[in-house]
Scaffold this motif. Structure first.
Motif, PDB file in Angstrom:
ATOM      1  N   GLU A 188       0.793  -1.334   0.138  1.00 26.41           N
ATOM      2  CA  GLU A 188      -0.160  -0.152  -0.055  1.00 26.41           C
ATOM      3  C   GLU A 188       0.727   1.306   0.079  1.00 26.41           C
ATOM      4  N   ARG A 190       0.287   5.113   0.967  1.00 27.91           N
ATOM      5  CA  ARG A 190      -0.662   6.128   1.985  1.00 27.91           C
ATOM      6  C   ARG A 190       0.094   7.379   2.255  1.00 27.91           C
ATOM      7  N   VAL A 197       3.904   7.387   2.591  1.00 28.94           N
ATOM      8  CA  VAL A 197       4.756   6.400   3.274  1.00 28.94           C
ATOM      9  C   VAL A 197       4.127   5.091   2.501  1.00 28.94           C
ATOM     10  N   VAL A 199       3.422   0.761   3.082  1.00 27.52           N
ATOM     11  CA  VAL A 199       3.305  -0.132   3.632  1.00 27.52           C
ATOM     12  C   VAL A 199       3.731  -1.503   3.282  1.00 27.52           C
ATOM     13  N   ILE A 205       5.880   0.065   8.300  1.00 26.37           N
ATOM     14  CA  ILE A 205       5.902   1.191   7.458  1.00 26.37           C
ATOM     15  C   ILE A 205       7.071   1.945   7.391  1.00 26.37           C
ATOM     16  N   ASN A 207       8.900   5.587   5.113  1.00 22.67           N
ATOM     17  CA  ASN A 207       8.749   6.642   3.904  1.00 22.67           C
ATOM     18  C   ASN A 207       9.209   6.212   2.624  1.00 22.67           C
ATOM     19  N   SER A 208       8.773   6.666   1.734  1.00 23.90           N
ATOM     20  CA  SER A 208       9.112   6.445   0.213  1.00 23.90           C
ATOM     21  C   SER A 208      10.412   6.890  -0.164  1.00 23.90           C
TER      22      SER A 208
END
Length: 218
Positions: A188, A190, A197, A199, A205, A207-208
């Motif tokens: 995911e 989000r 971020v 998932v 989780i 951060n990109s």
């Protein structure tokens, strides 16, 4: 994920419109109050015109600041939505990140980064509770390792999240512990706290910006 982005886009203009309506109403009220003040001032001691100018300038400044804040909020929302759209293509891919990895019966691929001065390195695995469940000497230098979910006593560990690190030594002295990366499936993308971020499988989780590499799932 797509529905959430759509709702966000629809709600933003409503907020801006409400702010604009409020500003317009406040400005009209301010002008009415200013007019009443001028009509009821003491003719023998009138208010200095400079004071009126200051009041008008102050209100205009506040009005401009509110409008600027609304604009920045709208821009931020748009950028966040664009970021989610762009990262949607990452969902379903394997990502390399410094995060706990999900063991589901299949081997977990771990990317190690031991100290460059080390002459001895050990891979260390902890479970979700922080308990050490595995320790094994590995080759010196950066490498990818397949961990099969096996404990030191040879038993298979239960499915769940596990964190990985290396402990480096030189001449028998510890050089410290270095976190390791894990390849995990992205499930995911989000929006959170003004950013994006990801998932990972198992619920971790990140951060990109913390993704070190992407690849198609094996």
């Amino acid at each position: 994920m797509e529905i959430a982005a759509s709702n966000h886009q629809v709600s933003q203009p409503v907020t801006s419109q409400a702010s604009s309506t409020s500003l317009s109403s406040d400005y009209e009220t301010f002008l009415k109050m200013l007019t009443v003040q001028m009509n009821n001032q003491d003719p023998l001691d009138p208010v200095d015109s400079a004071d009126y100018a200051v009041q008008l300038a102050t209100f205009a400044s506040v009005e401009q600041q509110v409008m600027t804040n609304d604009l920045l909020t709208a821009v931020q929302a748009q950028l966040t939505t664009m970021g989610i759209t762009q990262l949607a293509g990452w969902v379903g891919m394997d990502a390399q990140a410094m995060a706990p990895g999900q063991f589901d019966g299949e081997p977990v691929e771990v990317a190690t980064y031991p100290d460059s001065l080390a002459d001895q390195v050990e891979l260390v695995v902890h479970d979700e509770n922080g308990t050490e469940v595995y320790r094994q000497a590995i080759e010196v230098g950066q490498q990818n390792i397949q961990w099969g979910g096996i404990a030191n006593d040879g038993t298979v560990l239960p499915e769940g999240l596990y964190s990985f690190s290396t402990e480096s030594y030189a001449d028998g002295l510890s050089l410290g512990e270095q976190p390791a990366d894990v390849y995990s499936r992205i499930i995911e993308a989000r929006a959170a706290n003004g950013g994006i971020v990801l998932v990972l499988e198992g619920g971790a989780i990140v951060n990109s910006s913390e993704i070190a590499a992407l690849r198609n799932p094996a």
